[in-house]
Design an enzyme around this catalytic site. Structure first.
Site, mmCIF file in Angstrom:
data_model
loop_
_atom_site.group_PDB
_atom_site.id
_atom_site.type_symbol
_atom_site.label_atom_id
_atom_site.label_comp_id
_atom_site.label_asym_id
_atom_site.label_seq_id
_atom_site.Cartn_x
_atom_site.Cartn_y
_atom_site.Cartn_z
ATOM 1 C CG HIS A 1 13.987 3.283 18.784
ATOM 2 N ND1 HIS A 1 14.563 2.391 19.657
ATOM 3 C CD2 HIS A 1 13.552 4.337 19.539
ATOM 4 C CE1 HIS A 1 14.497 2.890 20.886
ATOM 5 N NE2 HIS A 1 13.892 4.066 20.848
ATOM 6 N NE ARG B 1 10.874 -3.399 15.302
ATOM 7 C CZ ARG B 1 11.030 -3.076 16.577
ATOM 8 N NH1 ARG B 1 10.513 -3.831 17.536
ATOM 9 N NH2 ARG B 1 11.709 -1.987 16.903
HETATM 10 P P1 CMP Z 1 15.777 -0.911 18.712
HETATM 11 O O1 CMP Z 1 14.361 -1.087 19.105
HETATM 12 O O2 CMP Z 1 16.148 0.383 18.066
HETATM 13 O O3 CMP Z 1 16.714 -1.103 19.996
HETATM 14 C C1 CMP Z 1 18.060 -1.430 19.882
HETATM 15 C C2 CMP Z 1 18.420 -1.919 18.511
HETATM 16 O O4 CMP Z 1 19.570 -2.722 18.451
HETATM 17 C C3 CMP Z 1 17.309 -2.837 18.004
HETATM 18 O O5 CMP Z 1 16.155 -2.109 17.733
HETATM 19 C C4 CMP Z 1 17.995 -3.492 16.832
HETATM 20 O O6 CMP Z 1 18.047 -2.616 15.711
HETATM 21 C C5 CMP Z 1 19.396 -3.654 17.404
HETATM 22 N N1 CMP Z 1 19.606 -4.978 18.013
HETATM 23 C C6 CMP Z 1 19.008 -5.509 19.072
HETATM 24 N N2 CMP Z 1 19.483 -6.731 19.362
HETATM 25 C C7 CMP Z 1 20.431 -6.965 18.434
HETATM 26 C C8 CMP Z 1 21.287 -8.072 18.181
HETATM 27 N N3 CMP Z 1 21.280 -9.170 18.954
HETATM 28 N N4 CMP Z 1 22.117 -7.991 17.148
HETATM 29 C C9 CMP Z 1 22.148 -6.885 16.372
HETATM 30 N N5 CMP Z 1 21.346 -5.787 16.553
HETATM 31 C C10 CMP Z 1 20.491 -5.850 17.574
#
Ligand code: CMP
Length: 140
Positions: free
Chosen positions: A118, A103
């Site tokens: 993810h 990332r």
């Molecule tokens: P992921 O690891 O797939 O888990 C949940 C996802 O939500 C995260 O990665 C991001 O893509 C998204 N996400 C998490 N926090 C936020 C936030 N504060 N605003 C927008 N998207 C978020």
């Protein structure tokens, strides 16, 4: 301990043509791909997969983002795979992810949603997420 964990190469990863690069990071770290396929996310799948986030203000935007194009879902296996995959990814917010993490190197530092990949965050989630996307006979 050998573990399995679920990954999803998200639409930003696919649009940036980084699927091979990201999978190579995992393979170079000794993790094995034991299941892999390309799918189009649906609202039903996303409501289940992100059920802990349905009340968050960003849930709608997250679902729209995850449906922007087909994604690659996969299962990685290896020693402590769940924690190691998350270490290789870096924190959820790409702006806070160190250089050298997936990332940190490829995520959108201006948009937390677009964080490339993810990964399951624990043993219970990994078992549920692997079963959500793969039948037993699709895991090798
Ligand atoms: P992921 O690891 O797939 O888990 C949940 C996802 O939500 C995260 O990665 C991001 O893509 C998204 N996400 C998490 N926090 C936020 C936030 N504060 N605003 C927008 N998207 C978020």
């Amino acid at each position: 301990m050998s573990e399995k964990t679920l990954i999803i190469l998200k639409p930003d990863c696919m649009k940036k043509n980084l699927a091979g690069t990201v999978l190579a990071r995992f393979e170079s770290a000794g993790l094995r791909i034991v299941a892999c396929k390309m799918i189009r996310m649906t609202d039903a799948l996303l409501r289940e997969h992100y059920s802990h986030l349905v009340d968050k203000p960003f849930f709608g935007g997250l679902c729209d983002f995850m449906k922007e194009c087909p994604v690659i879902v996969g299962v990685l296996q290896g020693e402590n795979a769940i924690a190691r995959v998350r270490e290789l990814l870096g924190p959820t917010n790409s702006a806070l992810a160190p250089a050298g993490t997936i990332r940190g190197d490829f995520g959108d530092k201006a948009n937390i949603t677009c964080n490339i990949c993810h990964a399951s965050d624990g043993a219970e989630a990994a078992a549920a997420e692997v079963a959500r996307f793969f039948c037993e006979n699709e895991i090798f």
